[in-house]
Design a protein around this motif. Structure first.
Motif, short mmCIF file in Angstrom:
data_model
loop_
_atom_site.label_atom_id
_atom_site.label_comp_id
_atom_site.label_asym_id
_atom_site.label_seq_id
_atom_site.Cartn_x
_atom_site.Cartn_y
_atom_site.Cartn_z
N SER A 14 40.09 42.70 60.07
CA SER A 14 40.74 42.88 58.92
C SER A 14 39.86 44.05 58.04
CB SER A 14 39.74 42.37 57.72
OG SER A 14 38.70 42.31 58.07
N THR B 269 37.47 44.51 53.35
CA THR B 269 37.38 42.70 53.01
C THR B 269 35.89 41.97 54.18
OG1 THR B 269 40.08 43.49 53.32
CG2 THR B 269 38.91 40.97 53.65
N ARG C 46 32.83 34.53 37.83
CA ARG C 46 33.49 33.66 39.01
C ARG C 46 32.55 32.10 38.71
NH1 ARG C 46 38.07 34.29 41.36
NH2 ARG C 46 37.25 31.70 42.82
N ASP D 220 43.14 45.90 47.14
CA ASP D 220 43.06 46.60 48.41
C ASP D 220 44.13 46.23 48.95
OD1 ASP D 220 39.88 46.43 49.21
OD2 ASP D 220 40.62 47.67 47.52
N TYR D 221 44.78 45.84 49.22
CA TYR D 221 46.51 45.02 49.60
C TYR D 221 47.52 45.24 48.73
CZ TYR D 221 43.49 43.08 53.22
OH TYR D 221 42.22 42.93 54.36
N SER E 146 37.16 33.41 46.41
CA SER E 146 36.93 34.94 45.32
C SER E 146 37.09 36.36 46.32
CB SER E 146 35.13 34.34 45.41
OG SER E 146 35.20 35.16 45.03
N LEU E 147 36.61 35.90 47.74
CA LEU E 147 36.96 36.89 49.03
C LEU E 147 38.92 37.85 48.46
CD1 LEU E 147 36.50 39.27 50.90
CD2 LEU E 147 37.41 37.00 52.50
N ASP F 31 37.39 36.78 56.59
CA ASP F 31 38.11 38.49 56.73
C ASP F 31 39.76 38.35 56.89
OD1 ASP F 31 35.95 38.47 58.53
OD2 ASP F 31 36.91 39.91 58.60
N ILE G 102 42.12 35.87 55.32
CA ILE G 102 42.09 36.78 54.03
C ILE G 102 42.91 37.78 54.74
CG2 ILE G 102 41.48 37.26 51.51
CD1 ILE G 102 41.32 34.70 51.96
N HIS G 103 43.00 38.60 55.38
CA HIS G 103 43.62 39.75 55.48
C HIS G 103 45.15 39.05 55.81
CE1 HIS G 103 44.53 43.51 56.84
NE2 HIS G 103 44.63 43.50 58.18
N HIS H 214 31.88 40.74 40.99
CA HIS H 214 32.15 40.06 41.06
C HIS H 214 32.67 38.76 41.08
CE1 HIS H 214 36.92 38.57 42.80
NE2 HIS H 214 36.15 37.80 43.46
N GLN H 215 31.25 38.20 42.72
CA GLN H 215 31.71 37.14 42.60
C GLN H 215 30.92 36.11 41.49
OE1 GLN H 215 32.24 34.99 44.95
NE2 GLN H 215 31.43 32.65 43.90
N ILE I 207 29.53 38.25 48.67
CA ILE I 207 30.09 37.19 47.83
C ILE I 207 29.25 35.37 48.22
CG2 ILE I 207 32.38 35.21 48.51
CD1 ILE I 207 33.77 37.81 48.14
N VAL J 94 40.77 37.26 45.98
CA VAL J 94 40.65 37.80 44.59
C VAL J 94 39.94 39.16 44.80
CG1 VAL J 94 40.01 37.75 41.89
CG2 VAL J 94 41.38 35.81 43.92
N LEU J 95 39.46 39.71 44.93
CA LEU J 95 39.02 40.34 45.27
C LEU J 95 39.39 41.74 45.72
CD1 LEU J 95 35.97 42.47 44.18
CD2 LEU J 95 35.21 41.31 46.61
N VAL J 96 40.34 41.07 46.72
CA VAL J 96 39.87 42.37 47.55
C VAL J 96 41.90 42.80 47.76
CG1 VAL J 96 38.05 42.36 49.75
CG2 VAL J 96 41.20 41.40 49.27
#
Lengths: 92, 224
Positions: free
Chosen positions: B97, B101, B59, A75-76, A67-68, A34, A37-38, B55-56, B108, A70-72
């Motif tokens: 984060s 997130t 995919r 939010d950014y 996947s994470l 997390d 990705i952040h 979402h997962q 996921i 793309v999902l978030v």
């Protein structure tokens, strides 16, 4: 197993021989994904070497991290395609 | 600060107030507060987990064979598990984060594991069909005389690894068995399997280096 084994395809050869040092466990990868990705989506910070190598060596962790991202993305304030492009850049 | 759910199509977005992201501390405070506040926050958390699970699932090609009813079962089960995981590990959230997130990664992971297991439920995993050839019955020369790199890798795979390393490497890389599925069938963990694969790769690289197929080992490489 007995008898001749079929030849390995290019994908298997690359995966079997990749260098996954320095070591990072799947648990450690999950614990930090997390924040990685952040940082990627806020500051375009590249992945640390161990994290980068782990994603290259573990398809499950790599898919989940992708996947994470793309999902978030929203939010950014990013389009998912932009987040995905950043992820691809970070894992090149 | 009131947490509401915007019913925007096609997904719902949890926000502290219209147009504002709930601060991470707010999530943690509300989830820990008890009473109606915690109950409401948990309900919103579960909705996030459902969103993450959907979402997962979308995919993963493996979900296409499950059928709509089974997919919905997977989504709800994964969201339930992920919600519990988030709540049990709330103390580990360090604010590195956004809270969402951090929470989404649980959804996921749970969903990916559930989908892989469901899609492989009725498939045989022939991991026992690897002989127990000892790793020390070969020499670098046997790799060096291979016709090409692929054959050299095959030779090293057959001779330079322990039986367990060979089984795991073949199952994960050659046969493409998902790591979660293999872990379940072997009664072990994803973590342990990845370690085995990591060690196997290092042994293969060492064998290929000794056979002249790879250059000088990079710093940090060890031969386990």
């Amino acid at each position: 197993m007995t008898g001749p084994r079929p030849p390995l395809d290019d994908r298997a050869v690359r995966s079997l021989t990749m260098n996954t040092q320095p070591w990072l466990s799947c648990d450690d990868c999950f614990d930090t994904v997390d924040s990685r990705i952040h940082e990627l989506l806020t500051e375009m910070t590249a992945f640390p070497e161990a994290f980068h190598r782990h994603l290259a060596g573990c398809s499950a962790c790599s898919e989940e991290a992708r996947s994470l991202a793309v999902l978030v993305a929203a939010d950014y304030a990013l389009h998912p395609d932009v987040a995905l492009a950043r992820f691809e850049w970070a894992t090149r | 600060m009131v947490m509401t759910v915007e019913r925007s199509s096609p997904t719902r977005i949890v926000r502290a107030s219209p147009g504002q992201e709930s601060e991470p501390d707010e999530w943690v405070l509300r989830l820990r507060s008890g009473g109606d506040v915690a109950e409401d926050a948990t309900r919103l958390l579960h909705e996030l987990m459902v969103r993450g699970a959907r979402h997962q699932v979308s995919r993963m090609s493996a979900s296409h064979d499950l059928g709509r009813f089974r997919v919905e079962e997977v989504v709800q089960a994964a969201a339930d598990e992920a919600t519990m995981a988030v709540l049990s590990r709330l103390g580990t959230f360090e604010g590195r984060s956004k809270f969402t997130t951090w929470a989404y990664k649980f959804a996921i992971l749970q969903t990916a594991v559930e989908v892989r297991r469901a899609s492989w439920r009725h498939r045989e995993v022939e991991i026992a069909l690897v002989d127990d050839r000892a790793p020390d019955t070969w020499s670098p020369e046997s790799v060096a005389v291979a016709a090409d790199f692929s054959e050299a890798v095959r030779t090293a795979l057959d001779h330079a690894l322990t039986a367990h390393q060979r089984r795991v490497a073949v199952a994960l890389i050659v046969d493409g068995i998902p790591i979660d599925v293999l872990a379940e069938r072997l009664g072990t963990t994803r973590n342990a399997l990845y370690k085995t694969l990591h060690d196997a790769r290092a042994r293969l690289r060492a064998a290929l280096t000794a056979g002249g197929y790879l250059g000088i080992p990079e710093s940090g490489e060890v031969n386990p």
